[in-house]
Write an enzyme that holds these catalytic residues in place. Structure first.
Site, PDB file in Angstrom:
ATOM      1  N   ASP A 199       5.064  -8.142  -8.823  1.00 27.50           N
ATOM      2  CA  ASP A 199       5.706  -9.163  -9.676  1.00 27.50           C
ATOM      3  C   ASP A 199       5.163 -10.553  -9.316  1.00 27.50           C
ATOM      4  O   ASP A 199       4.783 -11.331 -10.187  1.00 27.50           O
ATOM      5  CB  ASP A 199       7.238  -9.160  -9.491  1.00 27.50           C
ATOM      6  CG  ASP A 199       7.915  -7.985 -10.212  1.00 27.50           C
ATOM      7  OD1 ASP A 199       7.239  -7.315 -11.018  1.00 27.50           O
ATOM      8  OD2 ASP A 199       9.117  -7.752  -9.962  1.00 27.50           O
TER       9      ASP A 199
ATOM     10  N   ASP B 104       8.836 -13.411  -5.301  1.00 29.74           N
ATOM     11  CA  ASP B 104       9.669 -12.517  -6.121  1.00 29.74           C
ATOM     12  C   ASP B 104      10.355 -11.508  -5.202  1.00 29.74           C
ATOM     13  O   ASP B 104       9.713 -10.570  -4.713  1.00 29.74           O
ATOM     14  CB  ASP B 104       8.802 -11.795  -7.164  1.00 29.74           C
ATOM     15  CG  ASP B 104       9.654 -11.033  -8.143  1.00 29.74           C
ATOM     16  OD1 ASP B 104       9.970 -11.555  -9.212  1.00 29.74           O
ATOM     17  OD2 ASP B 104      10.040  -9.875  -7.809  1.00 29.74           O
TER      18      ASP B 104
ATOM     19  N   GLU C 296      12.782  -8.474  -3.935  1.00 28.06           N
ATOM     20  CA  GLU C 296      13.501  -7.258  -4.360  1.00 28.06           C
ATOM     21  C   GLU C 296      14.682  -7.121  -3.415  1.00 28.06           C
ATOM     22  O   GLU C 296      14.617  -7.551  -2.253  1.00 28.06           O
ATOM     23  CB  GLU C 296      12.611  -6.016  -4.294  1.00 28.06           C
ATOM     24  CG  GLU C 296      11.402  -6.063  -5.222  1.00 28.06           C
ATOM     25  CD  GLU C 296      11.727  -6.350  -6.683  1.00 28.06           C
ATOM     26  OE1 GLU C 296      12.757  -5.831  -7.172  1.00 28.06           O
ATOM     27  OE2 GLU C 296      10.968  -7.093  -7.320  1.00 28.06           O
TER      28      GLU C 296
ATOM     29  N   HIS D 269       8.936  -4.579 -10.833  1.00 28.29           N
ATOM     30  CA  HIS D 269       9.993  -4.439  -9.825  1.00 28.29           C
ATOM     31  C   HIS D 269       9.451  -4.102  -8.433  1.00 28.29           C
ATOM     32  O   HIS D 269      10.233  -3.822  -7.526  1.00 28.29           O
ATOM     33  CB  HIS D 269      11.062  -3.410 -10.225  1.00 28.29           C
ATOM     34  CG  HIS D 269      11.703  -3.709 -11.543  1.00 28.29           C
ATOM     35  ND1 HIS D 269      12.431  -4.850 -11.765  1.00 28.29           N
ATOM     36  CD2 HIS D 269      11.689  -3.023 -12.716  1.00 28.29           C
ATOM     37  CE1 HIS D 269      12.858  -4.858 -13.031  1.00 28.29           C
ATOM     38  NE2 HIS D 269      12.413  -3.766 -13.622  1.00 28.29           N
TER      39      HIS D 269
ATOM     40  N   ASP E 255      15.825 -16.024  -8.048  1.00 33.80           N
ATOM     41  CA  ASP E 255      15.385 -15.616  -6.707  1.00 33.80           C
ATOM     42  C   ASP E 255      16.026 -16.431  -5.589  1.00 33.80           C
ATOM     43  O   ASP E 255      16.484 -15.873  -4.587  1.00 33.80           O
ATOM     44  CB  ASP E 255      13.851 -15.665  -6.614  1.00 33.80           C
ATOM     45  CG  ASP E 255      13.232 -14.499  -7.363  1.00 33.80           C
ATOM     46  OD1 ASP E 255      12.990 -13.458  -6.750  1.00 33.80           O
ATOM     47  OD2 ASP E 255      13.058 -14.624  -8.591  1.00 33.80           O
TER      48      ASP E 255
HETATM   49  P1  AMP Z   1      13.079  -7.880 -10.377  1.00 34.28           P
HETATM   50  O1  AMP Z   1      12.497  -9.135  -9.822  1.00 34.28           O
HETATM   51  O2  AMP Z   1      13.243  -7.841 -11.844  1.00 34.28           O
HETATM   52  O3  AMP Z   1      12.263  -6.742  -9.857  1.00 34.28           O
HETATM   53  O4  AMP Z   1      14.536  -7.749  -9.788  1.00 34.28           O
HETATM   54  C1  AMP Z   1      14.893  -8.212  -8.524  1.00 34.28           C
HETATM   55  C2  AMP Z   1      16.076  -7.458  -8.035  1.00 34.28           C
HETATM   56  O5  AMP Z   1      17.142  -7.585  -8.979  1.00 34.28           O
HETATM   57  C3  AMP Z   1      15.896  -5.961  -7.860  1.00 34.28           C
HETATM   58  O6  AMP Z   1      15.304  -5.638  -6.625  1.00 34.28           O
HETATM   59  C4  AMP Z   1      17.334  -5.482  -7.921  1.00 34.28           C
HETATM   60  O7  AMP Z   1      18.009  -5.702  -6.710  1.00 34.28           O
HETATM   61  C5  AMP Z   1      17.953  -6.413  -8.954  1.00 34.28           C
HETATM   62  N1  AMP Z   1      17.913  -5.791 -10.293  1.00 34.28           N
HETATM   63  C6  AMP Z   1      16.982  -5.945 -11.235  1.00 34.28           C
HETATM   64  N2  AMP Z   1      17.275  -5.261 -12.351  1.00 34.28           N
HETATM   65  C7  AMP Z   1      18.446  -4.632 -12.090  1.00 34.28           C
HETATM   66  C8  AMP Z   1      19.309  -3.760 -12.830  1.00 34.28           C
HETATM   67  N3  AMP Z   1      19.020  -3.398 -14.084  1.00 34.28           N
HETATM   68  N4  AMP Z   1      20.425  -3.303 -12.234  1.00 34.28           N
HETATM   69  C9  AMP Z   1      20.752  -3.667 -10.980  1.00 34.28           C
HETATM   70  N5  AMP Z   1      19.983  -4.482 -10.229  1.00 34.28           N
HETATM   71  C10 AMP Z   1      18.845  -4.957 -10.764  1.00 34.28           C
HETATM   72 MG    MG Z   2      10.712  -8.287  -8.808  1.00 32.97          MG
END
Ligand code: AMP
Ligand code: MG
Length: 390
Positions: free
Chosen positions: A281, A120, A122, A276, A219
């Protein structure tokens, strides 16, 4: 059948809890015992009479209400957490395992990987910026030994972004990753080398079969592929196909597709750590998968990337396509590697076999292919964020 009769029927099927527990622990030795060769049935072959029995049991379970299923699971000393769909699947799987073991029938369909690798990423981001070019800033892999159904190791590195090294306030707040952390982290190519070394330690892809598991299709498509292009790193063959957990989860438990927290909630669990945070995650999706394996889910690739040529000078696009994937049962077969956007080979695509250099350098369209037609359309970034957190 009246609920009481259903209970009696199932009780008779099991005879006693003791016998049941014994059967469960015996089943692996049972089917593999040297003296009794199991009958291995091909996927889709339900000719053995045991399947008739199972179909009857499933029918009975379908008629039970949630409390009845819960009581039955409690009698069998099985996990009673979760919504009705999950409990139902758990009970059905219990009988399936037991009956197949007794009948010495071994279905061909099983998880054929030694390991599952949960990833996962970021990445850098800005609020409401649909043209943002993400760079990976956290690279976690949680490794699960399928046979033991146990998390055995993890890889975890932060990554130094090079194009836009300063994290936005939004990004730091969302991911919890601090500026100092990425300042002192290695750049992406170095981290990728570390990933390769770590994989060698477990012989992943070199004798041991493994599959990447992610929460959704994004991803590899939105983060890893563009990052490889940006850094001039070969897109690894292990990233070409993966298991989309939210898809396999909703197919297996026959419930609506949802995000990590929703999947955990259905299982009667809650998120451990911080959403996040890449490592948290990845760990949480591994925990979900552990429950699915326990409940009898067969893990198989369900999404893959192919890269198709795009006319020179046009904008990179991401498209979603529905297509049956190639056979992806093993990682020991020869997959090809993609260059960092410049040299891409796709042996299956006829148009790519005859590419000239100019065309090759313009291959920037990703097609996300999927086994089922309900794949998320991720062409709109805002829609993607919405889906991702749903
Ligand atoms: P996540 O796996 O949901 O933590 O998201 C992975 C990546 O997606 C994050 O590190 C951000 O770069 C991008 N991301 C997730 N949600 C948002 C959002 N609401 N706005 C902008 N970028 C986001
Ligand atoms: Mg994540």
């Amino acid at each position: 059948m009246e609920p009481q009769n259903v209970q009696n029927y199932l009780l008779k099927e099991c005879q006693s809890v003791e016998q049941v527990r014994q059967t469960k622990s015996d089943e692996s030795t049972d089917v593999r015992s040297k003296s009794v060769k199991p009958k291995v049935l091909k996927d889709g072959d339900y000719s053995d009479p045991v399947y008739k029995k199972l179909s009857r049991i499933n029918g009975e379970i379908n008629r039970m209400n949630k409390d009845e299923i819960k009581h039955k699971l409690a009698d069998l000393k099985l996990d009673t957490r979760g919504v009705k769909d999950i409990l139902k699947k758990r009970l059905k799987n219990y009988y399936k395992r037991k009956k197949l073991a007794i009948a010495k029938v071994q279905p061909d369909k099983r998880t054929k990987y030694d390991y599952l690798a949960f990833i996962d990423f970021e990445a850098t981001c800005e609020e409401n910026n649909i043209n943002y070019q993400h760079e990976i800033i956290e690279f976690p892999i949680v490794l699960l030994d399928v046979q033991q159904n146990k998390i055995v190791d993890q890889f975890h590195e932060y990554v130094h972004p090079t194009k836009k090294p300063r994290l936005s306030h939004f990004c730091t707040t969302l991911t919890g990753i601090q500026q100092e952390t990425v300042d002192k982290a290695d750049p992406f190519p170095v981290v990728m080398d570390k990933v390769t070394k770590w994989m060698k330690k477990f012989k992943l892809g070199e004798g041991k079969k493994f599959a990447v598991v992610t929460d959704g299709p994004w991803d590899m498509q939105r983060f890893l592929f563009p990052q490889c292009q940006l850094s001039g790193v070969i897109f690894p063959k292990w990233a070409k196909r993966w298991i989309n957990l939210r898809k396999i989860y909703s197919n297996f438990y026959e419930c609506r597709r949802c995000g990590i927290s929703g999947m955990l909630e259905n299982l009667g669990m809650s998120f451990k750590g911080n959403p996040h945070c890449g490592l948290d995650d990845a760990t949480n999706i591994a925990l979900i998968a552990q429950h699915m394996l326990e409940d009898g889910c067969v893990f198989q690739y369900n999404e893959f990337l192919i890269i198709k040529p795009q006319p020179v000078g046009s904008e990179p696009q991401t498209e979603v396509e529905n297509k049956k994937p190639e056979d992806t049962g093993t990682d020991s077969d020869e997959g090809q590697e993609f260059g960092g956007g410049d040299v891409c080979h796709e042996s299956k695509g006829p148009e790519l076999g005859t590419l000239d250099a100019e065309l090759a350098s313009s291959m920037n369209v990703l097609h996300l292919n999927s086994q089922d037609s309900s794949v998320e359309n991720v062409s709109d970034l805002l829609e993607y964020y919405k889906l991702q957190s749903s």
